[in-house]
Write an enzyme that holds these catalytic residues in place. Sequence first.
Site, mmCIF file in Angstrom:
data_model
loop_
_atom_site.group_PDB
_atom_site.id
_atom_site.type_symbol
_atom_site.label_atom_id
_atom_site.label_comp_id
_atom_site.label_asym_id
_atom_site.label_seq_id
_atom_site.Cartn_x
_atom_site.Cartn_y
_atom_site.Cartn_z
ATOM 1 N N LYS A 1 0.676 -1.556 0.105
ATOM 2 C CA LYS A 1 0.134 0.019 -0.167
ATOM 3 C C LYS A 1 1.009 0.728 -0.156
ATOM 4 C CE LYS A 1 -3.285 2.252 2.889
ATOM 5 N NZ LYS A 1 -4.113 2.793 4.001
ATOM 6 N N GLU B 1 -3.502 6.894 2.319
ATOM 7 C CA GLU B 1 -3.661 7.507 3.910
ATOM 8 C C GLU B 1 -2.703 8.023 4.128
ATOM 9 O OE1 GLU B 1 -8.363 5.196 4.420
ATOM 10 O OE2 GLU B 1 -6.264 3.800 4.501
ATOM 11 N N ASP C 1 -15.035 2.925 -0.792
ATOM 12 C CA ASP C 1 -14.293 1.918 1.224
ATOM 13 C C ASP C 1 -15.530 0.249 1.453
ATOM 14 O OD1 ASP C 1 -12.663 1.475 2.735
ATOM 15 O OD2 ASP C 1 -12.601 2.835 3.904
ATOM 16 N N GLU D 1 -16.517 -4.279 8.090
ATOM 17 C CA GLU D 1 -15.885 -2.879 8.826
ATOM 18 C C GLU D 1 -17.291 -1.776 9.171
ATOM 19 O OE1 GLU D 1 -12.561 0.738 7.505
ATOM 20 O OE2 GLU D 1 -12.683 -0.930 6.397
ATOM 21 N N GLU E 1 -29.038 -2.177 4.907
ATOM 22 C CA GLU E 1 -29.046 -1.722 4.084
ATOM 23 C C GLU E 1 -29.937 -0.978 4.055
ATOM 24 O OE1 GLU E 1 -28.854 -0.634 -0.980
ATOM 25 O OE2 GLU E 1 -29.584 -2.151 -0.344
ATOM 26 N N TRP F 1 -12.104 13.931 3.552
ATOM 27 C CA TRP F 1 -12.079 12.257 3.489
ATOM 28 C C TRP F 1 -13.359 11.806 1.568
ATOM 29 C CZ3 TRP F 1 -8.125 9.860 5.367
ATOM 30 C CH2 TRP F 1 -7.901 10.507 6.044
#
Length: 837
Positions: free
Chosen positions: A293, A297, A375, A403, A521, A552
Amino acid sequence: MLKLLFLFVFIGLVAGEDGLQAWLRYAPLPRGHHRSSLPSRIVALNDSSSSPVYTAGQELQKGILGILGEDLEICDSAPAGNSAILVGTVGQYNKVYQDATLHPDLSEDGFWLSTQGTTVRILGQNERGVLYGAFEYLSMLAQGNFSTVEYPTNPSAPIRWTNEWDNMDGSIERGFAGNSIFFDDGAIVANLTRAAEYARLLASIRVNAVIVNNVNANYTTLQPDNIEGLGRIADVFRPYGVQLGMSLYFASPANITNLTTYDPLDSRVIAFWNDKTDEIYQRIPDMAGYLVKANSEGQPGPIQYNRTLAQGANLFAKALKPHGGILMFRAFVYDQLNESDWKADRAKAAVDYFQPLDGDFDDNVVVQIKYGPIDFQVREPVSPLFANLRNTSTAIELQVTQEYLGQQCHVIYLPPLWKTITNFDLRVDNSTSLVRNIMTGQHFDRPLGGSAGVVNVGQNTTWLGSHLAMSNLYAYGRLAWDWTADPTEILQDWIRLTFGHNQQVIDTITEMSLASWPAYENYSGNLGIQTLTDILYTHFGPNPQSQDNNGWGQWTRADKASIGMDRTVSNGTGYSGQYPPEIASLYEDISTTPDDLLLWFHHVNYTHTLTSGKSVIQHFYDAHYAGALTAHSFVGMWESLKPYMDTERYDDVLFRQKFQAGHALVWRDAITNFYHNLSGIPDEAGRVGHHPWRIEAESMRLSGYEIYAVAPFETASNATAIVTRSNSTTGTASTTIAFDSGVYDLAINYYDMYGGNSTYEVCIGDQVVAKWTGDIVDTGKLGHTPSIYLDGHSATRVTFPDVKIQKGDVLTIKGTPDGIEPAPVDYVALLPRGVVD
């Protein structure tokens, strides 16, 4: 006698299953499921204990003993024609039995399974394939399937990896099941039993490699003692055919040598990585490769030196090439943005960064692409980068760890979400271009491809912190092998292997699982608005206002009149133009954009009419109430399974389903209150802000308690709660009950904060009717990321059924604070049976 003794012992163990064996329980088959004849022995054509063929023989012996109660002998040869289960590679088999007619069409890791006649033959293209075949046969037996079969099966792609975000200190980023099974206190753990057990689970679902450390890597991983420790992990993985891979910190040369640079074109940096890679392969000759990576970030990368991302990736690829290693390079690269710029859009970043570099990456580089352009949201369109890299190998990145999706405290069966991506037709060159065929290398004829699943198992015996969440890991492996497989069939295989053959159990868990993603959802974020969680803190509970006014880029652009990102070419960010023309045209036009992605691509008024005939805001209200109601239904569905379930797993799942039911209401109320407050548009059904069965804590008579304004306001009923005046003072809140006499469910919304375990007691008159401790965070009863605030993450609801009340009784809550937690209470609800407030 041996058979009877084993069955007695095993049946005794079933009463308290902890989840450690997952779907490899090898439970005895119920009556009516029994094969009339079974081969008399197991022949494993490699007796080396590090060989997957040897492991296959051992696994078959263990599994058949558990499932059928037969203890078969293992040997390394048997006369042709004798009743046996033969396991080995095609080459090993033909060498021993000289069967010139047997040439199954197998690719790397593929296997051939035949149960014809009295001999079962399990033959692999390589030794790993042999073990896969053995697990396939055991899965059939464990499900009571004794049919005669003969078929080859091959993987859809060579890369079927997991990523574990484990840190060297033993913590796990976005891990919700305890500490690392690999690392502790800066080193590799001494006892690698759990690592070996994990490799066994992964082999059974045909996952072939594990990146064991966090993508946000630490340079200390490359120290010699840690390389030796990684070698020990590789040693326990090897008998299961699972290869070890590792994440790298791009700037490592400037941290562990006297170099002051990590420029990928500097000859000294190149020499460092070549030498370090040689050192690693000397200890781990079968290492799968690296994951990097870079420039994402805050992570260092080649852009710091005005080098391209391809030049950075090729630095590692060239070091790996002599060893046959693969370099996985994450496409998760984006910059901080200014929301006042109407054309700014984080979703565009992957194509902007990587498409110009197509063809510049070495052949052993695989660009690892998150399934959507933001994300791991509850719904996103497919990343257009898959359509823009024709000359570069790609792999899809999926999350098994939830997450943004409830962190294993909310049940969500993820494969239906994944399928919306992998089955999507990108229409490259106006022809069929399914994502699953692009990511596996088939469509653009690339040598590599596949998938990486972010899993994050921990020390918890359930591996992921939740028994039901393990369906996602099982399904990930099954789908990584065959992306055309049916998620419902996979799910039902997992249920039978994990919970047994009772049809009510199978039907009920299937119904819950298939309803779970739509429900989440509905009550978290719909119409393509993303998951309306707190993106600045823990990613667990609701906080819609955190989405905007930050750098962000996970924006909703919500204001008093309108909502949604305009990503059109004609008037917005231009993101829709990153797709091939047919798909770009679909999303550019609001009339052809599917409603479930409307707010992803278009900025509209709250009064905009959907194809359903509802306005956007009314859909929000209705969907959030419907989703929360579905979550509540899961409790009763699970309770119906009590007669068929062992106590330990039944209680554990029931606790989580009750938590989810309460937290779904926190989500429902927070989102609907926020947008009701923002838009000023009432709910046509009159539900939002109207809770006739609630008693607000701040309206009660308080002693030792004081009123507290909760932030964000929408995460408390009526925007306020009560907390004790100090952390050493017990508080009481009382009220005279105005409801009619009867039997009610008593529900209390409180805040379970990290750093304290407050205790609570509820009395009606002089009778104690409820007690509990706010300890689900500190004691690990739930594994979500904790919060030290009164907010949507710590908001929790506890319910006590069948409480008798008399009108005029006094209800009193006594809260005793602990640590930093001031026994906070939001509201009390007295609910008639069957009512969800």
